[in-house]
Enzyme design. Sequence first.
Site, short mmCIF file in Angstrom:
data_model
loop_
_atom_site.label_atom_id
_atom_site.label_comp_id
_atom_site.label_asym_id
_atom_site.label_seq_id
_atom_site.Cartn_x
_atom_site.Cartn_y
_atom_site.Cartn_z
N HIS A 180 5.81 40.92 10.36
CA HIS A 180 4.43 41.38 10.59
C HIS A 180 3.45 40.68 9.65
O HIS A 180 2.73 41.32 8.89
CB HIS A 180 4.31 42.91 10.43
N ARG A 195 -1.10 46.38 14.28
CA ARG A 195 0.25 46.24 13.73
C ARG A 195 0.57 44.78 13.42
O ARG A 195 0.92 44.44 12.30
CB ARG A 195 1.29 46.79 14.70
N GLY A 222 3.76 45.55 19.54
CA GLY A 222 4.00 46.95 19.23
C GLY A 222 5.32 47.12 18.48
O GLY A 222 5.92 46.15 18.03
N GLU A 281 0.57 45.01 23.40
CA GLU A 281 -0.79 45.23 23.89
C GLU A 281 -1.58 43.93 24.05
O GLU A 281 -1.38 42.96 23.32
CB GLU A 281 -1.56 46.12 22.90
N TYR A 324 -7.94 50.32 16.46
CA TYR A 324 -6.98 50.19 17.56
C TYR A 324 -5.76 51.08 17.41
O TYR A 324 -4.82 50.97 18.19
CB TYR A 324 -6.65 48.70 17.76
#
Length: 369
Positions: A160, A222, A241, A247, A257
Site C-alpha cells: 500500500h 486505501r 480495496g 473502486e 472516500y
Amino acid sequence: MFLAPALAAVLLTGCTAPTPAPEPPASATPTPTPTPTPTSAPVVSPEPTAPVVVATHLAAPWSLTPVGDAVLVSERDSGRIVEVSPDGVITEVAVIDDVSHGGEGGLLGLAFDGASGLYVYSTGPAGNRVERYELTGPPGARTLGEPEPIIDALPAAGFHNGGRIAFGPDGKLYVPVGDAGVPEAAQDPIAPHGKILRLNPDGTVPDDNPVDGSPVYSLGHRNVQGLAWTDDGRLFASEFGQDTWDELNEIVPGGNYGWPEAEGRGGAAIGFVDPVLQWPTDAASPSGIAIVDDQVVIANLRGEVLRIVPVDDPDAERELFAGELGRIRDVAEAPDGTVWVVTNNTDGRGEPAEDDDRIIAVPRSFLTE
C-alpha cells in the site's frame, strides 16, 4: 495468445499473391498499361488494425510516461528508468540511487512536466519520496541530472505505497499516498497516509487547496494506483480495496472516500463519496489508468483484463484481453496515438511468458469496437 492470430492475419494480408487478371480474348486489342505519374506526396502508414508487441523483456515495469516521441518506463525492483522508442528500441536512461525495494515498494511512478523535469516517486531509506530530475539529451541518449527533493518522508511499507503521480490540467502535481498498512490514518486529516496530495511543481502547497496550508486534496483512500483527467477537467482514480471491493472514483476537492469505514458503495449514507464503479477484489486490482476518447481505460492485475469504461455511461464497461496478457500494470496514450499497455508478470506474483514483461500497442479503434 490473441497476438498470434492478429499478427498472422496482418502477415497474410501482406503476403497473399494477387489473383491474376483474366486474359483478354484473342481478337481484343490489349489496353495499354498507363505509365505511373511520379509523385512527391509522403507515404502515410495506416493505423494498425490489431494489437502488436512493441517491446519485450522488461523487468517488473511499473509506470509509462510519454516524453516526446518515446515513452519512459520505470522498473520497480531494479530502480532503472528506460526509454522505449516507437520501434521498440530500449535504452537505459538512469538507475535511481538509494531505491529500497521490498514488497510493493521500489521505483514506482513517473511524471513529466512538459518542459525538462522528470518527477520520480520511489521508496528510499527514509520512506517514499518524490524527486525531480532534469531530463536532458536527444531521444536514445537521454540522461538525468541530480535529484531535487519535492516531498519526502512519506509513509512506506511492504504494501500500500500508492505511487502513481501525474500532472493535472491545472499544472499541479498530484501524489497518491497509500495507507502503508495503517488504515485508521486514512481518516486523519493531518497524516499523509491514504491521501491524494496536490502540490505546486516545486513542492509547495497551492493556495487553492481544499484546506489552507495542507497538501491534502482528498482523503479516506486505501491504495490509489491510477489517475487521469477528462477533457473537461474531471479527475478519476483507481483504488485497491481490501477483501470486498476495488473502486473507480471520481475525485472531488476535499472529498472523503471512506476507507477504512467504508469499502465500495454504501458510504454516502454516512458522509463519504461512493465509487463510480466497483468490482470484487479477485476480479480487478485496478492499477494505472488513462482516459482515451471519453473512456477510462484501466489496467488490472489480479483480474488480468483491460477494462474500458465510458465516462458518461460507466455501467456499459467492457473487458479486453481477459487472461491473454497476464497481469497488466499500466496504460498510457503513446505519442503515435496508439494506447500502450504494459504487463507485470515478472514482479513475483505473475506467471511470466518467455518474452515478459511486454509493452503492447493497441489501436484506438480497437478500444471502441
